[in-house]
Write an enzyme that holds these catalytic residues in place. Sequence first.
Site, PDB file in Angstrom:
ATOM      1  N   GLY A  20       0.823  -1.214   0.000  1.00 55.49           N
ATOM      2  CA  GLY A  20       0.000   0.000   0.000  1.00 55.49           C
ATOM      3  C   GLY A  20       0.853   1.258   0.000  1.00 55.49           C
ATOM      4  O   GLY A  20       0.524   2.243   0.660  1.00 55.49           O
ATOM      5  N   ARG A  23       0.089   5.683  -1.798  1.00 55.07           N
ATOM      6  CA  ARG A  23      -0.450   6.946  -1.268  1.00 55.07           C
ATOM      7  C   ARG A  23      -0.548   6.885   0.248  1.00 55.07           C
ATOM      8  O   ARG A  23      -0.259   5.844   0.855  1.00 55.07           O
ATOM      9  CB  ARG A  23      -1.808   7.279  -1.887  1.00 55.07           C
ATOM     10  N   VAL A  71      -2.660  -7.626  -2.195  1.00 51.73           N
ATOM     11  CA  VAL A  71      -2.078  -8.471  -1.128  1.00 51.73           C
ATOM     12  C   VAL A  71      -2.938  -9.689  -0.783  1.00 51.73           C
ATOM     13  O   VAL A  71      -2.472 -10.590  -0.096  1.00 51.73           O
ATOM     14  CB  VAL A  71      -1.779  -7.667   0.164  1.00 51.73           C
ATOM     15  N   ASN A  97       1.443  -2.328   5.397  1.00 49.67           N
ATOM     16  CA  ASN A  97       0.682  -1.088   5.582  1.00 49.67           C
ATOM     17  C   ASN A  97      -0.666  -1.100   4.864  1.00 49.67           C
ATOM     18  O   ASN A  97      -1.597  -0.415   5.293  1.00 49.67           O
ATOM     19  CB  ASN A  97       1.542   0.090   5.078  1.00 49.67           C
ATOM     20  N   SER A 155      -4.058  -0.092  14.148  1.00 48.94           N
ATOM     21  CA  SER A 155      -4.912   1.087  14.300  1.00 48.94           C
ATOM     22  C   SER A 155      -5.384   1.192  15.747  1.00 48.94           C
ATOM     23  O   SER A 155      -5.550   0.179  16.437  1.00 48.94           O
ATOM     24  CB  SER A 155      -6.138   0.954  13.390  1.00 48.94           C
ATOM     25  N   TYR A 169     -13.233  -3.828  10.421  1.00 46.12           N
ATOM     26  CA  TYR A 169     -11.946  -3.119  10.493  1.00 46.12           C
ATOM     27  C   TYR A 169     -11.341  -3.282  11.885  1.00 46.12           C
ATOM     28  O   TYR A 169     -10.161  -3.626  12.033  1.00 46.12           O
ATOM     29  CB  TYR A 169     -12.169  -1.644  10.167  1.00 46.12           C
ATOM     30  N   ALA A 171     -11.901  -5.567  14.116  1.00 43.79           N
ATOM     31  CA  ALA A 171     -11.486  -6.960  14.354  1.00 43.79           C
ATOM     32  C   ALA A 171     -10.192  -7.279  13.606  1.00 43.79           C
ATOM     33  O   ALA A 171      -9.301  -7.954  14.139  1.00 43.79           O
ATOM     34  CB  ALA A 171     -12.606  -7.912  13.910  1.00 43.79           C
ATOM     35  N   LYS A 173      -7.799  -5.231  12.802  1.00 44.68           N
ATOM     36  CA  LYS A 173      -6.644  -4.554  13.400  1.00 44.68           C
ATOM     37  C   LYS A 173      -6.310  -5.140  14.772  1.00 44.68           C
ATOM     38  O   LYS A 173      -5.144  -5.186  15.164  1.00 44.68           O
ATOM     39  CB  LYS A 173      -6.916  -3.046  13.488  1.00 44.68           C
TER      40      LYS A 173
END
Length: 262
Positions: A20, A23, A71, A97, A155, A169, A171, A173
């Site tokens: 990633g 950007r 990925v 990332n 995060s 999201y 879960a 992280k």
Amino acid sequence: MPTGKPKTTEGGPSSVLVTGGARGIGFEIVRRFLNDGYRVAFVATKANYVQRALESLRAPEDRLCAGMVDVTQQNEVERFVDQIRRRWGEITVLVNNAGISPKRVDQKVPWLSQMSQEEWARVIDVNLSGPFTLIRLLAPSMIANGYGRIINIGSLAGRAMPLIAGPHYAASKAGLIGLTRAAARDLAPHGVTVNCIAPGRILSDLTGPAEAAVNRSALSRIPIGRFGTAEEVAHLAAFLASPMAGFITGATIDITGGEFGA
Ligand code: NDP
């Protein structure tokens, strides 16, 4: 005394792979590692962003290389890693990332009950299984080399009550923190450290498009009184990749401006 020394491969500088990297935070990590003298390979899925990143970095081909790689597609990942190994030798630093955080469409219904199995699986695939695939692929050569650095971008949503992010999201992280600890335990005897960076709200394409009210309320929860920058996250990644960070492993490091959930 710092422990471990980055081994150069094929007589050149150490190589880093950033997922990633086209950007946002990943792009700044790519830029930072390039400035620190590494050879940097990065992957992303959208050609326009990859092209824009390459044009803006303007690094020679023996220092920078990009791949259009999802990925979640193991074959694509393996092909790209083989290509980098043939060009530059072994990869000594991995930065996981790449991540997605799909946004909620309807605020009225609890998010979990609206979520399809497919939405759930996609986020877990990108944010958690992607890092697993890459760690599994790169760890053996790091072990053989007696040195390696793996940095996972987690995060705050995986550490504290998720206020903006979705259940999938949060879960993914939280899972990444578990994966970090398990991999750290496995790889520590071999000179390989594995750590997680847990950013709070950082300005990027992922957070910028949020409604003004969402960003205002997010800002009000940050004791330092501003959002973080991608450069600040990149700086922390560069430190964790350095020999000076050789005694840090299995850690999750918050970079949140003092915020820690509700
Ligand atoms: P951006 O959306 O700005 O960038 C995400 C990057 O990941 C893009 O380059 C994107 O490329 C890439 N990516 C997404 N899916 C895939 C995939 N399947 N395969 C390969 N690459 C992929 O996000 P940020 O820079 O904000 O976030 C980076 C990381 O930091 C993420 O893991 C995110 O969860 C985490 N984070 C961000 C926070 C923030 O406030 N910004 C806060 C906490 C954590 P493309 O679209 O071309 O595939």
